[in-house]
Design an enzyme around this catalytic site. Sequence first.
Site, PDB file in Angstrom:
ATOM      1  N   ASP A  41       0.938  -1.271   0.046  1.00  0.00           N
ATOM      2  CA  ASP A  41       0.062  -0.031   0.351  1.00  0.00           C
ATOM      3  C   ASP A  41       0.912   1.430   0.082  1.00  0.00           C
ATOM      4  OD1 ASP A  41      -2.280  -1.684   0.105  1.00  0.00           O
ATOM      5  OD2 ASP A  41      -2.180  -1.800   2.275  1.00  0.00           O
TER       6      ASP A  41
ATOM      7  N   LYS B  58       1.763   2.276  -5.035  1.00  0.00           N
ATOM      8  CA  LYS B  58       2.389   1.792  -6.185  1.00  0.00           C
ATOM      9  C   LYS B  58       1.526   2.123  -7.434  1.00  0.00           C
ATOM     10  CE  LYS B  58       2.293  -2.169  -4.374  1.00  0.00           C
ATOM     11  NZ  LYS B  58       1.810  -2.007  -3.111  1.00  0.00           N
TER      12      LYS B  58
ATOM     13  N   GLN C  80       1.998  -5.855  -3.304  1.00  0.00           N
ATOM     14  CA  GLN C  80       2.353  -5.907  -2.062  1.00  0.00           C
ATOM     15  C   GLN C  80       3.556  -5.275  -1.795  1.00  0.00           C
ATOM     16  OE1 GLN C  80       1.578  -9.360  -3.499  1.00  0.00           O
ATOM     17  NE2 GLN C  80      -0.539  -8.531  -2.909  1.00  0.00           N
TER      18      GLN C  80
ATOM     19  N   GLY D 250      -4.655  -4.216  -3.599  1.00  0.00           N
ATOM     20  CA  GLY D 250      -5.703  -3.079  -3.948  1.00  0.00           C
ATOM     21  C   GLY D 250      -4.792  -1.925  -4.359  1.00  0.00           C
ATOM     22  N   HIS D 251      -4.916  -1.522  -5.545  1.00  0.00           N
ATOM     23  CA  HIS D 251      -4.113  -0.446  -6.224  1.00  0.00           C
ATOM     24  C   HIS D 251      -4.889   0.632  -6.553  1.00  0.00           C
ATOM     25  CE1 HIS D 251      -0.653  -3.261  -6.998  1.00  0.00           C
ATOM     26  NE2 HIS D 251      -1.120  -3.439  -6.066  1.00  0.00           N
TER      27      HIS D 251
END
Length: 450
Positions: free
Chosen positions: A13, A16, A229, A40-41
Amino acid sequence: MPGTCVIGLQWGDEAKGKLVDILTADHEIVVRYAGGANAGHTVVSGGQKWKLSLIPSGILRDGVACVVTGGVVLDPASVIAEIDGLESRGVQIAGKLRISDRAHVVFPWHVAEDRILDGSVSGGEAIGTTGRGIGPCYRDKVGRALAIRLGDLYRADLRDTIAHIAGLKNRLLTAWQGSGAAPAPLDPSAIHAQYMLYAERLRPFVCDTTAFLLDAVEDGRPILFEGAQGALLDIDHGTFPYVTSSNSSGLGVASGSGVPGRWVDRVIGVVKAYSTRVGGGPLPTEQDNAIGQRIRDRGNEYGTVTRRPRRCGWFDAVAARYTARLSGVDEIAVMLLDVLAGFDELEICSAYEIDGVRTTQFPSQIDDLRKAVPVYETLPGWSEELTDVRSYAALPAAARRYVERIGELLGRPVSFVSVGPDRDQTIFCETAARDSRPWPRPQTRTPAPA
Ligand code: GDP
Ligand code: IMO
Ligand code: MG
């Protein structure tokens, strides 16, 4: 061939997704090579927010090929929901997305195993997984006997394979559940029917992505690799066992994508201006107090996937320097700097004390990391909000000093500073750290085995 990769240097988180979206403008192909729907991006552009999980964050730009490679564990329901969600908002997917036929497929038994086992595997504190079946799917990949890859969904014997595996998994799940409520038995016919539908829906996207990428490399097409990650969650080099199940550091790019590492010539390490972690495991600089709560509130530090509150703390330069070296990082992106406005003073951890011994070396053993007492440097804070700042020179002097100190401690230049979630809230910079490598050699060298 310019190959760039974006790697999170902390526990995930690090923003990225935002950086990948920006860098996509200079690349023809964006590649997700590890992890799965645990990622989750977030990308924010023009007031619109996009949450991406399995699909590369490059998908929002026209004319960019997006590739999900064989290193990813693919939950078909998740990726289909993501495709539908993006298409319903006008994002073109057809002709842009390729998914590897080598990707291992997440099945309902993986999710069930994840939920049953997560509390017990480490013998103490739970890992606190995302519950997306990631670890069990990777375990079956390595174990081979019970694995199903995306290409296998198109084989005539799929029904038999699912029946065989579901029978075994039903017995395992019942045994693992122990005295708890018996898990609902897996129905192989229903699973087969469902996965046949998934397979048909995904058929246009499925191909040999390794061949596609190796051709692209030889054609000199610029490729951007999107890490998922963070490197401290790397299965081999992270804070084991409180990690994910793939090589989430820069070391995973080649094995996950099929593109040899020699083709990656720019590695960007992404850090938050502070530390966060979601799930279990040590976080040496954690501030389980008003400081941590202030960071959580200002940074909206709640998990993109699970909405769990993220644990927050000061920037840990020992950990990030370790992962910058591990990932072969050339330059640093410091994200969420705006969150730190309003503190009188800021702390950066520049060493640990473990059993009374000061070290700058990140420990390989979780018990040592648990004992690590951060040694902090105190830097002056700034009161000004940064969200409207667009140039490095316009940052308050204390904010510049803070960023430069991160670069110095990591021994790499800082080339991006982010002051808000939007694409526009990004500063492209050259700092004084660019030509300097002031980090002293660690005083504590690797001890010889006893
Ligand atoms: P990723 O998994 O590394 O892509 O990061 P996430 O998207 O899970 O979490 C990063 C969060 O920070 C998202 O909500 C972003 O919209 C947000 N974000 C990104 N950059 C900035 C920034 O510079 N400042 C602030 N305040 N938020 C940011
Ligand atoms: P992105 O790509 C933050 C964490 C989980 C848990 C551990 C293992 O958005 O940065 P898993 O479900 O992978 O078996 O969980 O890893 N984790 C993440 N934390 N960001 C992520 O992804 C993460 N993916 C997994 O919280 O502690
Ligand atoms: Mg995330």
